[in-house]
Scaffold this motif. Sequence first.
Motif, mmCIF file in Angstrom:
data_model
loop_
_atom_site.group_PDB
_atom_site.id
_atom_site.type_symbol
_atom_site.label_atom_id
_atom_site.label_comp_id
_atom_site.label_asym_id
_atom_site.label_seq_id
_atom_site.Cartn_x
_atom_site.Cartn_y
_atom_site.Cartn_z
ATOM 1 N N ASP A 78 0.840 -1.210 0.000
ATOM 2 C CA ASP A 78 0.000 0.000 0.000
ATOM 3 C C ASP A 78 0.870 1.252 0.000
ATOM 4 O O ASP A 78 0.577 2.226 -0.712
ATOM 5 C CB ASP A 78 -0.908 0.009 1.227
ATOM 6 N N SER A 79 1.958 1.221 0.762
ATOM 7 C CA SER A 79 2.836 2.396 0.847
ATOM 8 C C SER A 79 3.588 2.644 -0.452
ATOM 9 O O SER A 79 4.132 3.731 -0.662
ATOM 10 C CB SER A 79 3.829 2.229 2.003
ATOM 11 N N MET A 80 3.630 1.634 -1.331
ATOM 12 C CA MET A 80 4.288 1.759 -2.631
ATOM 13 C C MET A 80 3.314 2.181 -3.719
ATOM 14 O O MET A 80 3.673 2.222 -4.896
ATOM 15 C CB MET A 80 4.932 0.420 -3.016
ATOM 16 N N GLY A 81 2.064 2.413 -3.350
ATOM 17 C CA GLY A 81 1.075 2.802 -4.329
ATOM 18 C C GLY A 81 0.156 1.680 -4.755
ATOM 19 O O GLY A 81 -0.601 1.814 -5.716
ATOM 20 N N GLY A 82 0.260 0.519 -4.069
ATOM 21 C CA GLY A 82 -0.676 -0.565 -4.315
ATOM 22 C C GLY A 82 -0.210 -1.622 -5.291
ATOM 23 O O GLY A 82 -0.999 -2.514 -5.642
ATOM 24 N N GLY A 83 1.048 -1.564 -5.695
ATOM 25 C CA GLY A 83 1.535 -2.583 -6.613
ATOM 26 C C GLY A 83 3.024 -2.453 -6.850
ATOM 27 O O GLY A 83 3.657 -1.492 -6.404
ATOM 28 N N PHE A 84 3.592 -3.413 -7.550
ATOM 29 C CA PHE A 84 5.012 -3.389 -7.892
ATOM 30 C C PHE A 84 5.238 -4.323 -9.077
ATOM 31 O O PHE A 84 4.369 -5.130 -9.426
ATOM 32 C CB PHE A 84 5.885 -3.807 -6.698
ATOM 33 N N THR A 85 6.411 -4.219 -9.675
ATOM 34 C CA THR A 85 6.783 -5.086 -10.788
ATOM 35 C C THR A 85 7.873 -6.045 -10.337
ATOM 36 O O THR A 85 8.879 -5.624 -9.767
ATOM 37 C CB THR A 85 7.271 -4.270 -11.993
ATOM 38 N N MET A 86 7.640 -7.336 -10.582
ATOM 39 C CA MET A 86 8.585 -8.374 -10.210
ATOM 40 C C MET A 86 9.434 -8.754 -11.413
ATOM 41 O O MET A 86 8.910 -8.973 -12.518
ATOM 42 C CB MET A 86 7.831 -9.619 -9.732
ATOM 43 N N GLY A 87 10.725 -8.836 -11.210
ATOM 44 C CA GLY A 87 11.601 -9.367 -12.224
ATOM 45 C C GLY A 87 11.755 -10.872 -12.047
ATOM 46 O O GLY A 87 12.101 -11.347 -10.963
ATOM 47 N N TYR A 88 11.434 -11.625 -13.075
ATOM 48 C CA TYR A 88 11.541 -13.087 -13.045
ATOM 49 C C TYR A 88 12.680 -13.544 -13.964
ATOM 50 O O TYR A 88 12.926 -12.945 -15.014
ATOM 51 C CB TYR A 88 10.257 -13.744 -13.555
ATOM 52 N N THR A 89 13.341 -14.620 -13.572
ATOM 53 C CA THR A 89 14.214 -15.367 -14.463
ATOM 54 C C THR A 89 13.724 -16.810 -14.447
ATOM 55 O O THR A 89 13.545 -17.395 -13.374
ATOM 56 C CB THR A 89 15.681 -15.312 -14.009
ATOM 57 N N THR A 90 13.475 -17.367 -15.610
ATOM 58 C CA THR A 90 13.121 -18.777 -15.723
ATOM 59 C C THR A 90 14.336 -19.521 -16.251
ATOM 60 O O THR A 90 14.859 -19.196 -17.321
ATOM 61 C CB THR A 90 11.920 -18.983 -16.650
ATOM 62 N N LEU A 91 14.804 -20.479 -15.465
ATOM 63 C CA LEU A 91 15.964 -21.293 -15.825
ATOM 64 C C LEU A 91 15.494 -22.661 -16.298
ATOM 65 O O LEU A 91 14.477 -23.178 -15.832
ATOM 66 C CB LEU A 91 16.891 -21.467 -14.628
ATOM 67 N N ALA A 92 16.261 -23.262 -17.195
ATOM 68 C CA ALA A 92 15.957 -24.608 -17.670
ATOM 69 C C ALA A 92 17.239 -25.375 -17.910
ATOM 70 O O ALA A 92 18.241 -24.813 -18.363
ATOM 71 C CB ALA A 92 15.130 -24.562 -18.948
ATOM 72 N N THR A 93 17.203 -26.656 -17.588
ATOM 73 C CA THR A 93 18.225 -27.609 -17.987
ATOM 74 C C THR A 93 17.550 -28.589 -18.933
ATOM 75 O O THR A 93 16.500 -29.150 -18.604
ATOM 76 C CB THR A 93 18.803 -28.367 -16.781
ATOM 77 N N SER A 94 18.129 -28.789 -20.122
ATOM 78 C CA SER A 94 17.492 -29.632 -21.111
ATOM 79 C C SER A 94 18.534 -30.484 -21.823
ATOM 80 O O SER A 94 19.669 -30.049 -22.035
ATOM 81 C CB SER A 94 16.734 -28.774 -22.140
#
Length: 278
Positions: free
Chosen positions: A252-268
Amino acid sequence: MPTLPREQPGQSGTESHEARQMAESFGVDPQRYDQARPGYPDALMERIVAGSPGPEVLDVGTGTGIAARQLQAAGCTVLGVEPDARMAELARARGLPVEVATFEAWQPAGRTFDAVTAAQAWHWVDPVAGAVKAAQVLRPGGRLAIFGHVYEPPAEVAEPFATAFRRAVPESPFNNRPTESPLAMYQAGYAKFADAIRETELFGEPEQWRFDWELAYTRDQWLALLPTTGGLTRLPRDTTAEILDAVGAAIDSMGGGFTMGYTTLATSALRSGTSASG
């Protein structure tokens, strides 16, 4: 930086009793899990599909079918294997055939597949035994693809969470986890998956893939996801509510939201061209 309790990867060999309890805790609220957990980058799914010899996929630890439904949408025929009957029931209701078993105990009954996938699940499988079994059910040239997300909320969200969690659950082993970068820790875990695949001598050289992306969260969306994470799935409802109140106030103190940085890793890796002995 304080962050969420780790769920994967890097469990060693046969899972500990504590880890198995966590593994079985995600089905407490499968509806919430299915709605709150993020999907996987389209580029990852496209790479799996394009790099497999055909469309038949076995999805290990399919859960509620989040990744499996993406593979279905990409044109694959998918069978899920899931040890939690509660998760499997929801996946079936969403149109995914699922057989209830751990991967180690699952009986393929002569069936073979063009790809074996595991989304956020391979750390619950014995890494060498799992790779051998994957080889046994893969057609020559079939693809094993193990993948999952790495994420760390911004400090404005992570630090209030860590403070509230320590206060509410002071005895939790999650409070003593190392402060190593989540990405570095997960990359090391996926490198261990690759080592286990090499050890079988049934696959070509494993590849490591990485996909970076972002997802915006509202306060309500993030508070819906938090109870599906490993540190909170087994907490009493009032304890969870105390933690969520603290995190919600921070957002709430941030304005009600935020952006998450994701990394998706894979071993194939691709199954070698000779048939596996069983």
